[in-house]
Design a protein around this motif. Structure first.
Motif, PDB file in Angstrom:
ATOM      1  N   ILE A   1      39.775  41.427  43.553  1.00  0.00           N
ATOM      2  CA  ILE A   1      41.202  41.116  43.407  1.00  0.00           C
ATOM      3  C   ILE A   1      42.012  42.212  44.085  1.00  0.00           C
ATOM      4  O   ILE A   1      41.688  43.401  43.976  1.00  0.00           O
ATOM      5  N   GLU A   2      43.079  41.794  44.772  1.00  0.00           N
ATOM      6  CA  GLU A   2      44.024  42.760  45.333  1.00  0.00           C
ATOM      7  C   GLU A   2      44.991  43.151  44.215  1.00  0.00           C
ATOM      8  O   GLU A   2      45.789  42.333  43.739  1.00  0.00           O
ATOM      9  N   LEU A   3      44.897  44.409  43.760  1.00  0.00           N
ATOM     10  CA  LEU A   3      45.666  44.856  42.607  1.00  0.00           C
ATOM     11  C   LEU A   3      47.174  44.791  42.872  1.00  0.00           C
ATOM     12  O   LEU A   3      47.955  44.435  41.977  1.00  0.00           O
ATOM     13  N   SER A   4      47.608  45.138  44.063  1.00  0.00           N
ATOM     14  CA  SER A   4      49.049  45.151  44.347  1.00  0.00           C
ATOM     15  C   SER A   4      49.663  43.773  44.170  1.00  0.00           C
ATOM     16  O   SER A   4      50.783  43.624  43.662  1.00  0.00           O
ATOM     17  N   GLU A   5      48.928  42.726  44.584  1.00  0.00           N
ATOM     18  CA  GLU A   5      49.440  41.363  44.421  1.00  0.00           C
ATOM     19  C   GLU A   5      49.527  40.994  42.941  1.00  0.00           C
ATOM     20  O   GLU A   5      50.488  40.334  42.510  1.00  0.00           O
ATOM     21  N   LEU A   6      48.518  41.400  42.160  1.00  0.00           N
ATOM     22  CA  LEU A   6      48.523  41.103  40.730  1.00  0.00           C
ATOM     23  C   LEU A   6      49.700  41.786  40.031  1.00  0.00           C
ATOM     24  O   LEU A   6      50.436  41.166  39.243  1.00  0.00           O
ATOM     25  N   VAL A   7      49.905  43.074  40.330  1.00  0.00           N
ATOM     26  CA  VAL A   7      51.001  43.820  39.703  1.00  0.00           C
ATOM     27  C   VAL A   7      52.352  43.238  40.118  1.00  0.00           C
ATOM     28  O   VAL A   7      53.263  43.077  39.283  1.00  0.00           O
TER      29      VAL A   7
ATOM     30  N   LEU B   1      58.217  50.062  41.389  1.00  0.00           N
ATOM     31  CA  LEU B   1      58.426  51.158  42.329  1.00  0.00           C
ATOM     32  C   LEU B   1      57.325  51.113  43.386  1.00  0.00           C
ATOM     33  O   LEU B   1      57.161  50.123  44.067  1.00  0.00           O
ATOM     34  N   GLU B   2      56.611  52.153  43.551  1.00  0.00           N
ATOM     35  CA  GLU B   2      55.513  52.177  44.534  1.00  0.00           C
ATOM     36  C   GLU B   2      54.416  51.218  44.088  1.00  0.00           C
ATOM     37  O   GLU B   2      54.056  51.161  42.909  1.00  0.00           O
ATOM     38  N   ASN B   3      53.854  50.489  45.047  1.00  0.00           N
ATOM     39  CA  ASN B   3      52.812  49.509  44.733  1.00  0.00           C
ATOM     40  C   ASN B   3      51.710  49.613  45.788  1.00  0.00           C
ATOM     41  O   ASN B   3      51.701  48.885  46.774  1.00  0.00           O
ATOM     42  N   ALA B   4      50.800  50.551  45.577  1.00  0.00           N
ATOM     43  CA  ALA B   4      49.732  50.814  46.549  1.00  0.00           C
ATOM     44  C   ALA B   4      48.729  49.669  46.560  1.00  0.00           C
ATOM     45  O   ALA B   4      48.477  49.025  45.536  1.00  0.00           O
ATOM     46  N   GLN B   5      48.182  49.418  47.732  1.00  0.00           N
ATOM     47  CA  GLN B   5      47.188  48.371  47.871  1.00  0.00           C
ATOM     48  C   GLN B   5      45.797  48.912  47.507  1.00  0.00           C
ATOM     49  O   GLN B   5      45.488  50.076  47.719  1.00  0.00           O
ATOM     50  N   GLY B   6      44.983  48.034  46.957  1.00  0.00           N
ATOM     51  CA  GLY B   6      43.616  48.416  46.584  1.00  0.00           C
ATOM     52  C   GLY B   6      42.892  47.234  45.985  1.00  0.00           C
ATOM     53  O   GLY B   6      43.448  46.481  45.174  1.00  0.00           O
TER      54      GLY B   6
ATOM     55  N   ALA C   1      37.422  42.708  39.024  1.00  0.00           N
ATOM     56  CA  ALA C   1      37.897  42.530  37.659  1.00  0.00           C
ATOM     57  C   ALA C   1      38.108  41.051  37.361  1.00  0.00           C
ATOM     58  O   ALA C   1      38.081  40.192  38.252  1.00  0.00           O
ATOM     59  N   ASP C   2      38.321  40.782  36.069  1.00  0.00           N
ATOM     60  CA  ASP C   2      38.688  39.440  35.615  1.00  0.00           C
ATOM     61  C   ASP C   2      40.203  39.328  35.691  1.00  0.00           C
ATOM     62  O   ASP C   2      40.931  40.062  35.015  1.00  0.00           O
ATOM     63  N   GLN C   3      40.691  38.418  36.484  1.00  0.00           N
ATOM     64  CA  GLN C   3      42.121  38.332  36.762  1.00  0.00           C
ATOM     65  C   GLN C   3      42.929  37.995  35.509  1.00  0.00           C
ATOM     66  O   GLN C   3      44.004  38.554  35.277  1.00  0.00           O
ATOM     67  N   VAL C   4      42.422  37.109  34.674  1.00  0.00           N
ATOM     68  CA  VAL C   4      43.161  36.673  33.492  1.00  0.00           C
ATOM     69  C   VAL C   4      43.369  37.831  32.523  1.00  0.00           C
ATOM     70  O   VAL C   4      44.482  38.079  32.040  1.00  0.00           O
ATOM     71  N   THR C   5      42.289  38.541  32.197  1.00  0.00           N
ATOM     72  CA  THR C   5      42.406  39.628  31.216  1.00  0.00           C
ATOM     73  C   THR C   5      43.164  40.821  31.797  1.00  0.00           C
ATOM     74  O   THR C   5      43.864  41.521  31.057  1.00  0.00           O
ATOM     75  N   MET C   6      43.020  41.087  33.097  1.00  0.00           N
ATOM     76  CA  MET C   6      43.791  42.174  33.705  1.00  0.00           C
ATOM     77  C   MET C   6      45.291  41.875  33.626  1.00  0.00           C
ATOM     78  O   MET C   6      46.102  42.750  33.320  1.00  0.00           O
ATOM     79  N   ARG C   7      45.645  40.633  33.897  1.00  0.00           N
ATOM     80  CA  ARG C   7      47.054  40.235  33.793  1.00  0.00           C
ATOM     81  C   ARG C   7      47.520  40.373  32.328  1.00  0.00           C
ATOM     82  O   ARG C   7      48.628  40.842  32.051  1.00  0.00           O
ATOM     83  N   GLN C   8      46.630  39.958  31.389  1.00  0.00           N
ATOM     84  CA  GLN C   8      46.956  40.059  29.962  1.00  0.00           C
ATOM     85  C   GLN C   8      47.162  41.511  29.542  1.00  0.00           C
ATOM     86  O   GLN C   8      48.084  41.815  28.786  1.00  0.00           O
TER      87      GLN C   8
END
Length: 469
Positions: free
Chosen positions: A317-323, A342-347, A351-358
């Motif tokens: 998962i691309e973390l910046s897109e999720l955040v 604010l700053e949103n670094a790419q990386g 991970a599991d997208q659902v629980t990370m979002r939760q």
């Protein structure tokens, strides 16, 4: 017998094993001792007879007359008896006239001598003596003579019989002593285990404060006691946590159920005639039911997590897109606070997208609850210098958390105080959200830390591992 021994006590097994080994050693020692004595006697007699035979043959080959000079210089070894007979069987020479006759010795010759005896010699049993007998024909001065060499192996046969009896009695005595020693030694060795068993039997679910005394010696038993005590500590903590969990869950469910029952009773009495009471009752019942639904969903989530049945579907998962997506939706639903990314670094993370979002939502919702209206909530992420990690920071300028409470807030149903539970009209919480967020962090290898002070806000710091390559 072996089946009974299989289910016997450990002390009995140790005793039997110890006694059996010692019995085997004693039997083996006795047998080897007896064989060694017999072999020593026979071998010594064989050597002395062969030396005497060689001396006599050498002297005869020299052609000396069989007189006094012939038998000088210790020609015959001490204890060896020599008899020389002619072809008619008449004795022409003997060095011991009292020794049993040749005929008697030959009559008592054993047909099956011991296996350790020389096959070129004969063994005879006469009275209490065992006699080694070797004979040979020699031509001397134109006549043929028969030389008979005798050597007494045992002067008294009962000596070996007595030795055998002594060895047998020593074996029996040793076996009995081994049983007694094994019994007392096993009892002594297993005493700490019996004490552990007695202590374990006294431990009950309601009284788990007892502990097993650790032996002073640093051996396997002390390690077992320490391990058992550690297990008891974990069990006690688990039982206390379970009791607290049940108590808190019951308390949390009791309030909405009581409210729902109260409004139901109110509606049944006056709701049909008064539309204002009807609307208030329906609204309150719906609100309490939604709170109960959220609480039950969180309880089910934690129950599945405890039973290791909470399934995670991990992917890249691309973390910046999720955040960015979470913060955008947060801005839409939050009208009383300023929400900024604010700053949103790419990386890329695994991970599991659902629980990370939760997890991110839980922290942001907590910030919304405990930050006064008009407050500021921010999110920022940046790569760490050491590489391999990206740090996500979720901050607010709300009421903050005291230092002594910062680790406890991740415990289930823990809430700091009433003022934090409901801040300026905020929604009351159940105390389960941060426990769920902590579990999600643990499952993804995320290090979580907190920077907060009373009245200065709270910052949640997440150190998230990146996917290599």
């Amino acid at each position: 017998m072996f089946n009974r021994l299989r289910y016997a006590q450990i002390s009995t097994k140790i005793t039997c094993f110890y006694a059996s080994v010692l019995l085997l050693v004693l039997i083996l020692t006795s047998v080897l001792t007896g064989l060694g004595v017999y072999f020593s006697f026979y071998h010594q007699a064989e050597v002395e007879i062969e030396i005497s035979m060689n001396h006599v043959l050498e002297r005869m080959h020299q052609g000396r007359p069989m007189g006094d000079d012939f038998w000088r210089d210790d020609l015959i070894m001490p204890g060896v008896v020599l008899r020389i007979t002619d072809l008619s069987g008449r004795t022409v020479y003997e060095n011991d006239a009292h020794y049993p006759s040749i005929r008697r010795i030959e009559e008592n010759t054993l047909k099956n001598p011991p296996f350790w005896a020389n096959r070129d010699m004969q063994v005879a049993e006469v009275r209490n003596m065992t006699i080694y007998h070797a004979k040979m024909d020699v031509e001397y001065q134109g006549q043929v003579y028969q030389l008979h060499f005798f050597k007494t192996i045992t002067a008294e046969k009962h000596f070996l019989e007595t030795l055998q009896k002594i060895l047998f009695l020593m074996t029996i005595l040793g076996f009995v002593l081994a049983l007694l020693a094994g019994y007392f030694v096993s009892k002594r060795i297993l005493l700490p285990i019996r004490e552990m068993t007695a202590t374990a039997r006294k431990i009950e679910v309601e009284k788990m404060d007892r502990r097993i005394s650790v032996p002073p010696a640093h051996d396997e038993l002390s390690e077992l006691a320490e391990t058992f005590n550690h297990m008891l500590e974990r069990l006690e903590a688990g039982f206390k946590q379970q009791q607290r969990f049940v108590s808190d869950a019951s308390h949390e469910l009791r309030t909405p159920v009581t409210v729902i029952l109260g409004y139901s009773d109110l509606l049944s009495r006056w709701g049909r005639q008064d539309e204002e009471i009807l609307d208030e009752g329906i609204s309150s019942i719906r609100s309490e039911a939604e709170d109960m639904q959220q609480l039950i969903e969180k309880l089910l989530f934690l129950a599945r997590a405890d039973q290791k049945r909470q399934v995670l579907h991990k992917e890249r998962i691309e973390l910046s897109e999720l955040v960015e997506d979470v913060m955008r939706k947060m801005k839409l639903v939050t009208k009383t606070h300023t929400v900024e990314l604010l700053e949103n670094a790419q990386g890329v993370i695994f991970a599991d997208q659902v629980t990370m979002r939760q997890m991110i939502r839980i922290f942001l919702e907590n910030s919304t609850k405990y930050t006064p209206k008009g407050g500021r909530i921010t999110a920022s992420s940046h790569r760490l210098p050491e590489g391999g990690f990206i740090q996500l920071e979720l901050a607010d300028n709300g009421i903050g958390i005291a230092k002594e409470d910062q680790q406890k807030v991740f415990e289930r149903f823990y809430r700091v105080d009433a003022s934090r539970t409901k801040a300026e009209g905020g929604v009351s919480g159940t105390g389960l959200g941060l426990s769920i967020a902590s579990w999600i962090c643990e499952q993804h290898g995320i290090e979580i830390s907190m920077d907060s002070d009373l009245g200065k806000g709270t910052k949640i710091i997440l150190k998230i591992p990146l996917v290599e390559g």
